[in-house]
Scaffold this motif. Structure first.
Motif, PDB file in Angstrom:
ATOM      1  N   ASP A 105      78.597 -23.995  21.530  1.00 17.16           N
ATOM      2  CA  ASP A 105      77.481 -23.612  21.628  1.00 17.16           C
ATOM      3  C   ASP A 105      76.832 -22.848  20.427  1.00 17.16           C
ATOM      4  OD1 ASP A 105      75.062 -22.307  22.873  1.00 17.16           O
ATOM      5  OD2 ASP A 105      76.183 -20.439  23.335  1.00 17.16           O
ATOM      6  N   VAL A 106      76.077 -23.704  19.890  1.00 15.44           N
ATOM      7  CA  VAL A 106      75.083 -23.002  18.758  1.00 15.44           C
ATOM      8  C   VAL A 106      73.583 -22.819  19.087  1.00 15.44           C
ATOM      9  CG1 VAL A 106      74.384 -23.485  16.495  1.00 15.44           C
ATOM     10  CG2 VAL A 106      76.642 -23.927  17.132  1.00 15.44           C
ATOM     11  N   GLN A 107      72.983 -21.981  19.293  1.00 12.99           N
ATOM     12  CA  GLN A 107      71.751 -21.644  19.969  1.00 12.99           C
ATOM     13  C   GLN A 107      70.623 -22.446  19.189  1.00 12.99           C
ATOM     14  OE1 GLN A 107      70.633 -17.779  19.169  1.00 12.99           O
ATOM     15  NE2 GLN A 107      68.700 -17.728  20.315  1.00 12.99           N
ATOM     16  N   THR A 108      70.760 -22.785  17.686  1.00 14.01           N
ATOM     17  CA  THR A 108      69.694 -23.344  17.146  1.00 14.01           C
ATOM     18  C   THR A 108      69.475 -24.903  17.330  1.00 14.01           C
ATOM     19  OG1 THR A 108      70.748 -23.128  15.288  1.00 14.01           O
ATOM     20  CG2 THR A 108      69.561 -21.439  15.502  1.00 14.01           C
ATOM     21  N   VAL A 109      70.302 -25.513  17.825  1.00 16.35           N
ATOM     22  CA  VAL A 109      70.413 -26.850  17.776  1.00 16.35           C
ATOM     23  C   VAL A 109      69.470 -27.231  18.728  1.00 16.35           C
ATOM     24  CG1 VAL A 109      71.516 -29.001  18.372  1.00 16.35           C
ATOM     25  CG2 VAL A 109      72.742 -27.227  17.203  1.00 16.35           C
ATOM     26  N   THR A 110      68.147 -28.054  18.199  1.00 20.23           N
ATOM     27  CA  THR A 110      67.275 -28.724  19.106  1.00 20.23           C
ATOM     28  C   THR A 110      66.940 -30.156  19.233  1.00 20.23           C
ATOM     29  OG1 THR A 110      65.593 -28.390  17.307  1.00 20.23           O
ATOM     30  CG2 THR A 110      65.505 -26.469  18.900  1.00 20.23           C
ATOM     31  N   MET A 111      68.037 -30.643  18.262  1.00 19.82           N
ATOM     32  CA  MET A 111      67.987 -32.434  18.293  1.00 19.82           C
ATOM     33  C   MET A 111      69.509 -32.779  18.316  1.00 19.82           C
ATOM     34  SD  MET A 111      66.276 -34.949  15.829  1.00 19.82           S
ATOM     35  CE  MET A 111      64.608 -35.242  16.572  1.00 19.82           C
ATOM     36  N   VAL A 112      69.808 -33.861  19.057  1.00 13.72           N
ATOM     37  CA  VAL A 112      71.006 -34.503  18.800  1.00 13.72           C
ATOM     38  C   VAL A 112      70.747 -35.923  18.527  1.00 13.72           C
ATOM     39  CG1 VAL A 112      73.084 -35.257  20.109  1.00 13.72           C
ATOM     40  CG2 VAL A 112      72.573 -32.900  20.359  1.00 13.72           C
ATOM     41  N   VAL A 113      71.489 -36.503  17.708  1.00 17.29           N
ATOM     42  CA  VAL A 113      71.252 -38.022  17.432  1.00 17.29           C
ATOM     43  C   VAL A 113      72.634 -38.744  17.749  1.00 17.29           C
ATOM     44  CG1 VAL A 113      70.605 -39.772  15.717  1.00 17.29           C
ATOM     45  CG2 VAL A 113      69.512 -37.542  15.664  1.00 17.29           C
ATOM     46  N   ASN A 114      72.248 -39.598  18.757  1.00 13.76           N
ATOM     47  CA  ASN A 114      73.512 -40.548  18.705  1.00 13.76           C
ATOM     48  C   ASN A 114      73.011 -41.899  17.886  1.00 13.76           C
ATOM     49  OD1 ASN A 114      74.784 -39.449  21.107  1.00 13.76           O
ATOM     50  ND2 ASN A 114      73.093 -39.979  22.183  1.00 13.76           N
ATOM     51  N   TYR A 115      74.124 -41.589  16.646  1.00 10.42           N
ATOM     52  CA  TYR A 115      73.952 -42.685  15.454  1.00 10.42           C
ATOM     53  C   TYR A 115      74.552 -43.784  16.160  1.00 10.42           C
ATOM     54  CZ  TYR A 115      73.854 -44.630  11.008  1.00 10.42           C
ATOM     55  OH  TYR A 115      73.715 -45.920   9.876  1.00 10.42           O
ATOM     56  N   ASP A 116      75.612 -43.750  16.882  1.00 10.16           N
ATOM     57  CA  ASP A 116      76.350 -44.612  17.440  1.00 10.16           C
ATOM     58  C   ASP A 116      76.449 -44.131  19.059  1.00 10.16           C
ATOM     59  OD1 ASP A 116      77.327 -45.927  15.367  1.00 10.16           O
ATOM     60  OD2 ASP A 116      78.906 -44.413  14.923  1.00 10.16           O
ATOM     61  N   ILE A 117      76.134 -45.401  19.705  1.00  8.95           N
ATOM     62  CA  ILE A 117      76.085 -45.053  21.260  1.00  8.95           C
ATOM     63  C   ILE A 117      77.672 -44.893  21.807  1.00  8.95           C
ATOM     64  CG2 ILE A 117      75.625 -46.112  23.630  1.00  8.95           C
ATOM     65  CD1 ILE A 117      73.163 -45.804  21.654  1.00  8.95           C
ATOM     66  N   PRO A 118      77.837 -43.849  22.433  1.00  5.07           N
ATOM     67  CA  PRO A 118      79.262 -43.384  22.937  1.00  5.07           C
ATOM     68  C   PRO A 118      80.251 -44.791  23.468  1.00  5.07           C
ATOM     69  CG  PRO A 118      77.879 -42.048  23.943  1.00  5.07           C
ATOM     70  CD  PRO A 118      76.973 -42.772  22.982  1.00  5.07           C
ATOM     71  N   GLU A 119      81.359 -45.028  23.326  1.00  5.48           N
ATOM     72  CA  GLU A 119      81.996 -45.791  24.066  1.00  5.48           C
ATOM     73  C   GLU A 119      83.541 -45.489  24.359  1.00  5.48           C
ATOM     74  OE1 GLU A 119      83.286 -49.630  21.534  1.00  5.48           O
ATOM     75  OE2 GLU A 119      81.464 -48.823  20.725  1.00  5.48           O
ATOM     76  N   THR A 120      84.096 -45.960  25.363  1.00  9.35           N
ATOM     77  CA  THR A 120      85.457 -45.596  25.486  1.00  9.35           C
ATOM     78  C   THR A 120      86.550 -46.428  24.691  1.00  9.35           C
ATOM     79  OG1 THR A 120      85.361 -47.229  27.150  1.00  9.35           O
ATOM     80  CG2 THR A 120      84.741 -45.158  27.989  1.00  9.35           C
ATOM     81  N   ALA A 121      87.524 -46.085  24.836  1.00 13.14           N
ATOM     82  CA  ALA A 121      88.650 -46.836  24.087  1.00 13.14           C
ATOM     83  C   ALA A 121      88.550 -48.369  24.524  1.00 13.14           C
ATOM     84  CB  ALA A 121      89.942 -46.294  24.300  1.00 13.14           C
ATOM     85  N   ASP A 122      88.319 -48.651  25.494  1.00 14.72           N
ATOM     86  CA  ASP A 122      88.350 -50.041  25.992  1.00 14.72           C
ATOM     87  C   ASP A 122      86.795 -50.773  25.652  1.00 14.72           C
ATOM     88  OD1 ASP A 122      87.217 -48.442  27.829  1.00 14.72           O
ATOM     89  OD2 ASP A 122      88.383 -49.726  29.574  1.00 14.72           O
ATOM     90  N   HIS A 123      85.972 -50.102  25.137  1.00 13.31           N
ATOM     91  CA  HIS A 123      84.695 -50.610  24.497  1.00 13.31           C
ATOM     92  C   HIS A 123      83.594 -50.485  25.710  1.00 13.31           C
ATOM     93  CE1 HIS A 123      86.589 -51.212  21.056  1.00 13.31           C
ATOM     94  NE2 HIS A 123      87.505 -52.136  21.501  1.00 13.31           N
ATOM     95  N   HIS A 124      83.854 -49.605  26.729  1.00 15.45           N
ATOM     96  CA  HIS A 124      82.741 -49.471  27.865  1.00 15.45           C
ATOM     97  C   HIS A 124      81.882 -48.250  27.329  1.00 15.45           C
ATOM     98  CE1 HIS A 124      84.059 -52.939  30.184  1.00 15.45           C
ATOM     99  NE2 HIS A 124      85.420 -52.418  30.180  1.00 15.45           N
TER     100      HIS A 124
END
Length: 553
Positions: free
Chosen positions: A439-458
Motif C-alpha cells: 500500500d503506497v498512498q501516492t500510486v495513481t497509475m499502474v501499467v501492465n507492460y506485460d499482460i499477466p499470465e499463469t505458469a501454463d500461459h493462461h
C-alpha cells in the motif's frame, strides 16, 4: 510461489523522542464457466466506473438468524464470489505513506457477516460490535497511537472483528477482508492489547508471503504501539539478511516474518524461542495456504508453537478448497466475511493501448513517463529480465526510474522500496513480487507492460486484479493501463475483461493529446486530492532517521 516472491527482517527501534514530538504536534483526542482464453472481443456491457464515491450509509441493525449468522446487507446488484476471491488487501498507515488510516475513509458499500463458532455468543451483546475504539477499553497508549495515526473510528470490519479477537479466553478467527477495510490494524491491535511488556520473549508471530509485506506490517505495529516503546515494546522482523548473528536470539514481543525464514530460525538456527507465543496471525492466508511449498511451511511453523495459541487468518476471501484447509489450520474459528456492492475495480479507470510491436510498447511507455510522474506509478512486467532491460534503457535516456525484483538481495530491495515509498523515485518497475498487499498512498497509475499470465500461459485473472489494486485504493480513483502488442496479448486482455465484466477504454495512439487528457482526468479527480499532496507526516519522520532506514516497505 514465483521465483520473484522468495520469502525474504530488521529490528525497527522507535525512539522515545518520536512519541513525545508527535504528542506535542498533534491533538490526541472463480468464474462460473471457464473463461475463453482465445476470445477476440469483449462481450459484456461496458463497465461503468464511478467518478465520485458514494457516501457510505450508516450500518443498519440486523437481527441474528437461527444459525447465529447475521443476514447479509441488502445491496444493489450481486457481488461475484469468484471476483471477491481475488479482491485486494489493505496495508500501510499514513505514517508509512500508505492509506490505511480510517479518517475520511470512503468505504465501499458492504456489511460484515459473522459466523460464530460458539453458539452461546450473543450478537446483540453491546461488545459484539463496536462504534468507537474507546468501547474496547484499550490501553490509553493505544488510543493515543490510533489518534496520532489518524484512526478516528473503526471501519466496518474492525467493528465486528475486534470484539471477537479481543475476547477472553481467546478464540481463533478467519477473516475475509478487502482493500481499505483496515484488517492490518485489527490484528495488530489484538497483539498490542495482549502484550506483556514485562517480558522480552516473543509472544506474537505474524507470517506474510513476501519480505516487503512483512516489513510493512512490522512498521504498522511499531507505529501503532509508538507510545509503548518506552515501556519495553519491541517489534522485530524475521526476513533474510537482517537476522542477528548465529547464536544471538531474536528478542521482541512481536515477530513478523516470512514462513521459510521463521521456520529456519526456529528449527535450524534456534534463534526464536516460541514457548511464550500467544497468537499466530497469517496475512494473505489464501495465498500462503494455497501454495504447496508455503502452505507446508506454515503448517510446520504452527506445529512448533504451543498448542493453545490463538490462530488468526486474514485473506481477501477463502475459496472452498482453501477454506477447508483454513478450518483445519484454525479449528473452531469465528468467521467474518464481507458483502460488497461492487468490485474493488470500481474506482479504477482501465485502459489499453494498441502497439504494433514490442519496441512500440517501450516507445509508448516512454511517452507516458510524464504522466506517470504526476504522482507515483508502478510498471508491472512478467520477467525479471524485462524489468532490468526497461530500467537500463530508461535510465540511459535520462528518466528517473527504479526496479525491484526477486533478483535483488534483501538490502537492495529495502533501499529501492524506501525510495519509492518516500517519493524519491516516482516510477517503479517490478514483477509480481509487489502485486499483493503493498500500500503506497501516492500510486495513481499502474501499467501492465506485460499482460499477466499463469505458469501454463493462461490469463492470470487474480494477478491482474491484484496489480491494478495497487492504485485506486481506499475510495480514491486510479488509472490502469495495459499495453497490447499482438494477437495473443489482445486475446489475454479480452479474456480478463470478459471474466470481470469490464471493458477497458481504448486509447488512440494517433492522438496523444486525447490520451494525456484521459489519464489526467483520472489522476486529478478530487478523490485523489490526498494522494497528490506530500506525505503529511514527513516532518515527523525526518526527526527519526533510524525509521527512515528501517521502517517497513
Amino acid at each position: 510461489m514465483s521465483s520473484d516472491q522468495k520469502p525474504t527482517t530488521t529490528e525497527p527501534e522507535a525512539s522515545t523522542s518520536l512519541a513525545k514530538s508527535l504528542e506535542e504536534r498533534l491533538t490526541i483526542p472463480d468464474a462460473k464457466t471457464a473463461p475463453n482464453p482465445t476470445a477476440s472481443t469483449f462481450t459484456p456491457a461496458k463497465f461503468n466506473w464511478a467518478d465520485e464515491a458514494e457516501t457510505p450509509t450508516e450500518d443498519k441493525k440486523q437481527a441474528p438468524t437461527a444459525n447465529n449468522e447475521l443476514p447479509p446487507a441488502k445491496i444493489d446488484g450481486p457481488a461475484d464470489e469468484s471476483s471477491l476471491a481475488m479482491a485486494q488487501q489493505d496495508g500501510s498507515s499514513h505514517f508509512l505513506n500508505g492509506s490505511e488510516a480510517t479518517e475520511g475513509l470512503l468505504e465501499p458499500e458492504y456489511d460484515v457477516n459473522v459466523k460464530l463458532a460458539d453458539l452461546q455468543d450473543d450478537p446483540n451483546n453491546p461488545l459484539y460490535s463496536i462504534h468507537a475504539f474507546e468501547d474496547l477499553e484499550l490501553r490509553e497508549e493505544l488510543l493515543r497511537g490510533l489518534a496520532t495515526m489518524g484512526f478516528r473510528k473503526p471501519s466496518k470490519i474492525q467493528e465486528r472483528a475486534l470484539p471477537l479477537l479481543l475476547k477472553n479466553p481467546p478464540q481463533n478467527l478467519i477473516g475475509q477482508s478487502q482493500s481499505g477495510t483496515g484488517k492490518t490494524a485489527a490484528f495488530v491491535l489484538n497483539m498490542l492489547s495482549r502484550v506483556n511488556l514485562d517480558s522480552k520473549a516473543p509472544q506474537f508471530l505474524v507470517l506474510a508471503p513476501t519480505r516487503e509485506l512483512a516489513k510493512q506490517i512490522a512498521g504498522v505495529a511499531g507505529l501503532m504501539g509508538m507510545f509503548l516503546h518506552d515501556k519495553g515494546l519491541q517489534v522485530v522482523e524475521a526476513v533474510p539478511q537482517t537476522l542477528p548473528p548465529r547464536g544471538q536470539m531474536l528478542e521482541g514481543q512481536i515477530v513478523v516474518g516470512t514462513p521459510g525464514t521463521v521456520m529456519d530460525v526456529i528449527q535450524r538456527k534456534r534463534q526464536l524461542d516460541v514457548r511464550q507465543i500467544k497468537v499466530l496471525t497469517l496475512d494473505e492466508a489464501d495465498n500462503m495456504l494455497d501454495l504447496q511449498g508455503m502452505g507446508d511451511q506454515c503448517k510446520r511453523v504452527k506445529a512448533m508453537l504451543p498448542k493453545n495459541i490463538q490462530t488468526v487468518l486474514f485473506s481477501a476471501t477463502f475459496p472452498p478448497q482453501v477454506l477447508e484447509f483454513a478450518n483445519l489450520f484454525a479449528p473452531n474459528a469465528n468467521q467474518l466475511t464481507l458483502e460488497v456492492e461492487t468490485l474493488t475495480v470500481k474506482g479504477i479507470k482501465q485502459m489499453y493501448l494498441d502497439c504494433n510491436s514490442e519496441e512500440d510498447k517501450y516507445s509508448a511507455l516512454v511517452r507516458f513517463y510524464g504522466l506517470m510522474t504526476i504522482a507515483s506509478s508502478i510498471i508491472f512486467v512478467q520477467r525479471r529480465s524485462t524489468a532490468q532491460q526497461i530500467e537500463a534503457r530508461m535510465t540511459a535516456e535520462g528518466h528517473k526510474v527504479a526496479s525491484l525484483t526477486g533478483a535483488l538481495d534483501g538490502q537492495q530491495r529495502d533501499d529501492v522500496f524506501t525510495r519509492f515509498r518516500n517519493g524519491d523515485a516516482k516510477v517503479l518497475i517490478t514483477t509480481n513480487v509487489l502485486s499483493r498487499g503493498i500500500d503506497v498512498q501516492t500510486v495513481t497509475m499502474v501499467v501492465n507492460y506485460d499482460i499477466p499470465e499463469t505458469a501454463d500461459h493462461h490469463p492470470d485473472f487474480e494477478t491482474y486484479l491484484h496489480r491494478i489494486g495497487r492504485t485506486g485504493r481506499f475510495g480514491r480513483t486510479g488509472a490502469a493501463l495495459s499495453l497490447v502488442s499482438g494477437r495473443r496479448d489482445w486475446e489475454m486482455l479480452s479474456a480478463i475483461g470478459t471474466h470481470f465484466g469490464v471493458q477497458p477504454m481504448r486509447l488512440d495512439s494517433d492522438d496523444w493529446d486525447s490520451v494525456e487528457k484521459a489519464v489526467k482526468d483520472v489522476m486529478k479527480n478530487e478523490r485523489n486530492a490526498g494522494a497528490m499532496k506530500s506525505n503529511p507526516m514527513k516532518s515527523a519522520e525526518e526527526e527519526m532517521p533510524e525509521w527512515d532506514v528501517e521502517k517497513p516497505e
